[in-house]
Motif scaffolding. Structure first.
Motif, PDB file in Angstrom:
ATOM      1  N   THR A  75       0.463   7.355 -12.716  1.00 27.71           N
ATOM      2  CA  THR A  75      -0.702   7.696 -11.883  1.00 27.71           C
ATOM      3  C   THR A  75      -1.204   6.401 -11.252  1.00 27.71           C
ATOM      4  O   THR A  75      -1.538   5.441 -11.974  1.00 27.71           O
ATOM      5  N   LEU A  76      -1.172   6.363  -9.917  1.00 27.73           N
ATOM      6  CA  LEU A  76      -1.557   5.131  -9.220  1.00 27.73           C
ATOM      7  C   LEU A  76      -3.036   5.157  -8.888  1.00 27.73           C
ATOM      8  O   LEU A  76      -3.688   6.211  -8.945  1.00 27.73           O
ATOM      9  N   GLN A  77      -3.511   3.965  -8.518  1.00 27.63           N
ATOM     10  CA  GLN A  77      -4.930   3.855  -8.162  1.00 27.63           C
ATOM     11  C   GLN A  77      -5.221   4.789  -6.980  1.00 27.63           C
ATOM     12  O   GLN A  77      -4.424   4.897  -6.048  1.00 27.63           O
ATOM     13  N   GLY A  78      -6.314   5.489  -7.019  1.00 23.52           N
ATOM     14  CA  GLY A  78      -6.679   6.425  -5.948  1.00 23.52           C
ATOM     15  C   GLY A  78      -6.096   7.810  -6.181  1.00 23.52           C
ATOM     16  O   GLY A  78      -5.922   8.602  -5.271  1.00 23.52           O
ATOM     17  N   GLY A 123       0.826  -1.219   0.000  1.00 20.23           N
ATOM     18  CA  GLY A 123       0.000   0.000   0.000  1.00 20.23           C
ATOM     19  C   GLY A 123       0.855   1.262   0.000  1.00 20.23           C
ATOM     20  O   GLY A 123       2.079   1.189  -0.163  1.00 20.23           O
ATOM     21  N   ILE A 124       0.253   2.332   0.190  1.00 22.64           N
ATOM     22  CA  ILE A 124       0.903   3.635   0.049  1.00 22.64           C
ATOM     23  C   ILE A 124       2.012   3.849   1.067  1.00 22.64           C
ATOM     24  O   ILE A 124       3.040   4.443   0.774  1.00 22.64           O
ATOM     25  N   LEU A 125       1.807   3.280   2.278  1.00 17.55           N
ATOM     26  CA  LEU A 125       2.812   3.465   3.332  1.00 17.55           C
ATOM     27  C   LEU A 125       4.106   2.752   2.972  1.00 17.55           C
ATOM     28  O   LEU A 125       5.196   3.281   3.103  1.00 17.55           O
ATOM     29  N   GLY A 126       3.899   1.507   2.502  1.00 12.73           N
ATOM     30  CA  GLY A 126       5.077   0.728   2.062  1.00 12.73           C
ATOM     31  C   GLY A 126       5.849   1.460   0.989  1.00 12.73           C
ATOM     32  O   GLY A 126       7.074   1.527   1.006  1.00 12.73           O
ATOM     33  N   LEU A 127       5.127   2.065   0.086  1.00 14.80           N
ATOM     34  CA  LEU A 127       5.759   2.803  -1.030  1.00 14.80           C
ATOM     35  C   LEU A 127       6.565   3.981  -0.500  1.00 14.80           C
ATOM     36  O   LEU A 127       7.716   4.197  -0.886  1.00 14.80           O
ATOM     37  N   GLU A 128       5.943   4.691   0.459  1.00 12.56           N
ATOM     38  CA  GLU A 128       6.645   5.842   1.053  1.00 12.56           C
ATOM     39  C   GLU A 128       7.952   5.394   1.690  1.00 12.56           C
ATOM     40  O   GLU A 128       9.005   6.010   1.484  1.00 12.56           O
ATOM     41  N   ASN A 129       7.870   4.273   2.463  1.00 19.12           N
ATOM     42  CA  ASN A 129       9.073   3.762   3.143  1.00 19.12           C
ATOM     43  C   ASN A 129      10.154   3.380   2.141  1.00 19.12           C
ATOM     44  O   ASN A 129      11.329   3.691   2.318  1.00 19.12           O
ATOM     45  N   LEU A 130       9.719   2.705   1.078  1.00 21.98           N
ATOM     46  CA  LEU A 130      10.710   2.237   0.076  1.00 21.98           C
ATOM     47  C   LEU A 130      11.412   3.418  -0.587  1.00 21.98           C
ATOM     48  O   LEU A 130      12.631   3.408  -0.770  1.00 21.98           O
ATOM     49  N   ILE A 131      10.611   4.448  -0.888  1.00 17.54           N
ATOM     50  CA  ILE A 131      11.223   5.635  -1.515  1.00 17.54           C
ATOM     51  C   ILE A 131      12.258   6.244  -0.573  1.00 17.54           C
ATOM     52  O   ILE A 131      13.384   6.560  -0.980  1.00 17.54           O
ATOM     53  N   SER A 132      11.881   6.343   0.719  1.00 15.53           N
ATOM     54  CA  SER A 132      12.822   6.927   1.689  1.00 15.53           C
ATOM     55  C   SER A 132      14.085   6.083   1.774  1.00 15.53           C
ATOM     56  O   SER A 132      15.212   6.603   1.797  1.00 15.53           O
ATOM     57  N   ASN A 133      13.875   4.742   1.791  1.00 20.97           N
ATOM     58  CA  ASN A 133      15.041   3.834   1.830  1.00 20.97           C
ATOM     59  C   ASN A 133      15.950   4.049   0.629  1.00 20.97           C
ATOM     60  O   ASN A 133      17.162   4.161   0.753  1.00 20.97           O
ATOM     61  N   ARG A 134      15.282   4.078  -0.485  1.00 18.29           N
ATOM     62  CA  ARG A 134      16.070   4.209  -1.731  1.00 18.29           C
ATOM     63  C   ARG A 134      16.865   5.494  -1.746  1.00 18.29           C
ATOM     64  O   ARG A 134      18.017   5.504  -2.132  1.00 18.29           O
ATOM     65  N   LEU A 135      16.219   6.561  -1.299  1.00 20.31           N
ATOM     66  CA  LEU A 135      16.905   7.853  -1.279  1.00 20.31           C
ATOM     67  C   LEU A 135      18.082   7.826  -0.320  1.00 20.31           C
ATOM     68  O   LEU A 135      19.135   8.384  -0.617  1.00 20.31           O
TER      69      LEU A 135
END
Lengths: 225, 478
Positions: free
Chosen positions: B143-146, B74-86
């Motif tokens: 563009t993601l769902q939602g 979900g969106i939270l996981g995505l946020e975390n992954l982006i932060s990790n990647r950065l």
């Protein structure tokens, strides 16, 4: 004989005409090609002396070709300053019977003219025997007799004698002999012909009382009784 | 085309035509520059293309990982992954941005959406403000769902640097290549000019009459030397021919003047002092003989000239040289006999030959004339002919060589005379008192050369040996 002389150079024309008249011939003269061609077509001549380079737009060879095309077989002797072998060949190919290159000696011209006319007359009957005085040659068995005596001649000597006998009473020049007997067309430095004539004389004249082969000063030889 | 343009064009053409060496240099430079530009363009496009491809590939991989995470966590996981990647982005070139449907930025390293973003395009290259720096970046938006928006990109300022470096390199290289090309062209042009000018100077000098000039040969044996040597050889031959002509015209002047002078003297003398008609006639006859002599010389000269020009091949045919020689020998045997000489012949039955028979008769007649003229009585002259045995393979392929010799026991010639005997008008000292024009052997020489043969004179101790070698043809009796 009747001679038509077509020659533009006045000195040469007068010289030839005078010489031939003195020898008893009738000479008509033409100074340019047009007049010459007109005369040659109008009258009957025994022989025509024709210069090759003529004024008036009608060239010698052109006259010759015109005459031959019209079936006029009068013997033509070309007289020209174009002395080249190729020029001679061209002249003879166009229908000329003999070619004398300028400068020339009158005796050479006269001898050749007479031979030409004689040849023209004799052509009709093929001969098997020729006789001059007590000299007789048989053209078939190629034997020679004089006064009933057989004479042995080499083949070339026989041809030399035959040539002289065919021109009996005429002057034959050394060049004519060289051309007629040996078929050589050059001028040897030494007196080749004289030597051969003298050999022939040894055989046909020496053992007999009077000579048949005569030397004509400044001209050549003549066989005569 | 207006007048001025036309003028420019003709002028341009004139410049081009005026200097071949300049044109040569220009063509050389143009070729050099265009090939360099072509090569560098390939490098440029190849490098840039490769870099672009790698950026897109890495963005696509990133997108795949992020989108998988989003579907799983979900969106939270995505946020975390982006932060990790950065956090793990060592190269510091990754660009992420995730925004909520209300436009609120959830994750990423951009302060706001790029200004020049075009929502209609998927891939785009545009300047992006990151950490206070405006850099060029390659980005893509999903563009993601939602109605969530995800932007993934890569800072490509590095690529720009490489691009700039390459462009710089290319410009510099072009400049260098241009300089080299112009320099090389100039050198080539100078070399070219030097050769052309040396030929030009020499030929100009020759045109102005200085026949001694020759084109300098560098000695390296290159093509230019070949050209120079060929031209020099041509000049040598022209010089020889000119000398020949000069010598011949001098001789003509002399040898024609003599009989003309004699004829003139005789005629003048007869005209002023002849007392009888007989004397007059004798003088005239003598003058005629002298004039005939002049005609003879003229004819012989013309004939030699004509034969030497090589145009008299019209009468060439196959004939039997042995028969021709026998006939000529027969003609001269009587003459030899008359001079108390013996003419011997040694001839084969047949000698097939390609040539002008009349000319060969004349040549042989001239040689035999001489042999007889210069032999003392009781001597002998021999005429022989045979086919030389071939020694080399090349000769065997040919039909061989016919050798004709005429050997006499006469007065012969000394070394110096032997070398010069075939020259026009040359007469040996000992032959001066005999009749003749000095053209006989010159004519023989011309005839033999026309037939592709050689004429050689040598000692016979005593006497003279004349040797003629001419190419034979294959036997036509076969």
């Amino acid at each position: 004989m009747r001679v038509l002389l077509i020659e533009d150079d006045q000195t040469v024309r007068n010289f030839v005409a005078k010489g031939l008249s003195e020898a008893g011939h009738l000479v008509e003269q033409a100074a340019d090609g047009k007049q010459g061609l007109a005369l040659a077509c109008q009258d009957k001549f025994d022989v025509i002396i024709l210069d090759r380079m003529l004024p008036g737009g009608v060239e010698g060879l052109h006259i010759l070709e015109t005459l031959r095309r019209e079936g006029n077989l009068t013997p033509v002797l070309l007289l020209s300053a174009l002395a080249d072998v190729d020029e001679k060949v061209a002249g003879l190919k166009a229908g000329g019977d003999d070619y004398v290159s300028k400068p020339f000696s009158f005796s050479e011209l006269q001898a050749r003219l007479e031979a030409l006319v004689r040849r023209n007359r004799n052509e009709a009957q093929p001969l098997t025997k020729l006789t001059v005085g007590d000299l007789e040659i048989d053209l078939l068995s190629r034997s020679v007799r004089r006064g009933g005596q057989k004479i042995d001649l080499q083949p070339r000597e026989f041809r030399l004698l035959e040539f002289l006998m065919r021109h009996t009473g005429q002057v034959v020049t050394r060049t004519m002999l060289l051309e007629g007997v040996w078929d050589y067309h050059f001028d040897p430095q030494t007196n080749v012909i004289d030597v051969h004539i003298s050999r022939l004389r040894q055989k046909i004249d020496k053992p007999f009382e009077h000579a048949l082969v005569h030397t004509v000063r400044n001209a050549g030889y003549m066989l005569q009784e | 085309m207006n007048k001025a343009q036309r003028l420019v064009q003709t002028n341009f053409r004139k410049v081009r035509i005026q200097s071949v060496s300049l044109r040569f240099g220009l063509v050389y430079s143009a070729l050099f520059i265009s090939s360099a530009v072509m090569f560098l363009s390939f490098v440029w496009w190849g490098t840039i293309g490769l870099l672009d491809q790698r950026v897109r590939h890495s963005i696509a991989l990133d997108a795949h990982a992020l989108l998988t995470e989003w579907t799983r966590e979900g969106i939270l996981g995505l946020e975390n992954l982006i932060s990790n990647r950065l956090a793990q982005d060592i190269d510091d070139n990754a660009i992420y941005l995730l925004s909520a449907p209300d436009g609120k930025l959830l994750a990423g390293n951009l302060a706001h959406w790029p200004v020049r973003l075009d929502p209609a395009l998927s891939w785009q290259t545009l300047p992006v403000l990151r950490d206070g720096q405006l850099n060029l970046a390659q980005v893509r938006i999903w563009t993601l769902q939602g109605d969530y928006h995800l932007l993934i990109g890569r800072d490509i300022s590095e690529r720009t640097q490489i691009q700039r470096m390459l462009t710089d390199a290319m410009l510099w290289t072009c400049l260098m290549v241009g300089l080299l090309a112009v320099g090389g062209g100039w050198i080539v042009r100078t070399l070219f000019r030097r050769i052309i000018h040396s030929i030009n100077r020499t030929t100009l000098a020759i045109t102005q009459g200085d026949m001694s000039r020759r084109i300098p040969v560098s000695g390296t044996g290159d093509e230019l030397d070949d050209v120079a040597l060929t031209i020099n050889q041509m000049l040598d031959r022209i010089t020889r021919l000119m000398d020949g002509v000069k010598q011949v015209s001098n001789s003509i002047a002399h040898d024609l003047r003599t009989p003309i002078a004699r004829a003139r003297a005789e005629l003048e003398d007869a005209s002023s002092s002849a007392t009888s008609e007989q004397a007059l006639r004798a003088a005239i006859d003598q003058a005629v003989i002298n004039l005939d002599n002049v005609t003879g010389i003229c004819e012989a000269l013309l004939r030699i000239a004509q034969i030497e020009a090589g145009t008299r091949r019209s009468a060439f045919a196959i004939f039997d040289l042995a028969t021709t020689l026998r006939d000529i020998a027969e003609l001269y045997e009587a003459v030899a006999d008359d001079h108390d000489l013996k003419l011997q012949t040694d001839l084969p039955a047949h000698l097939p030959f390609w040539g002008d028979q009349a000319m060969f008769q004349q040549a042989l007649a001239n040689i035999l004339d001489n042999a007889i003229k210069f032999s003392p009585p009781h001597g002998s002259i021999s005429l022989s002919a045979w086919i030389l045995p071939s020694t080399t393979a090349h000769e065997r392929e040919q039909a061989g060589t016919i050798r004709i010799t005429v050997v006499d026991c006469g007065i012969g010639m000394n070394e110096a005379d032997l070398a010069r005997a075939a020259e026009r008008f040359f007469r040996a000292e000992r032959a001066r008192h005999t009749p003749g024009s000095g053209l006989g052997l010159a004519l023989v020489q011309a005839i033999v050369e026309l037939h592709g043969g050689t004429l050689r004179l040598s000692h016979n101790n005593p006497g003279l040996a004349v040797t003629i070698d001419v190419p034979a043809i294959h036997d036509f009796h076969d």
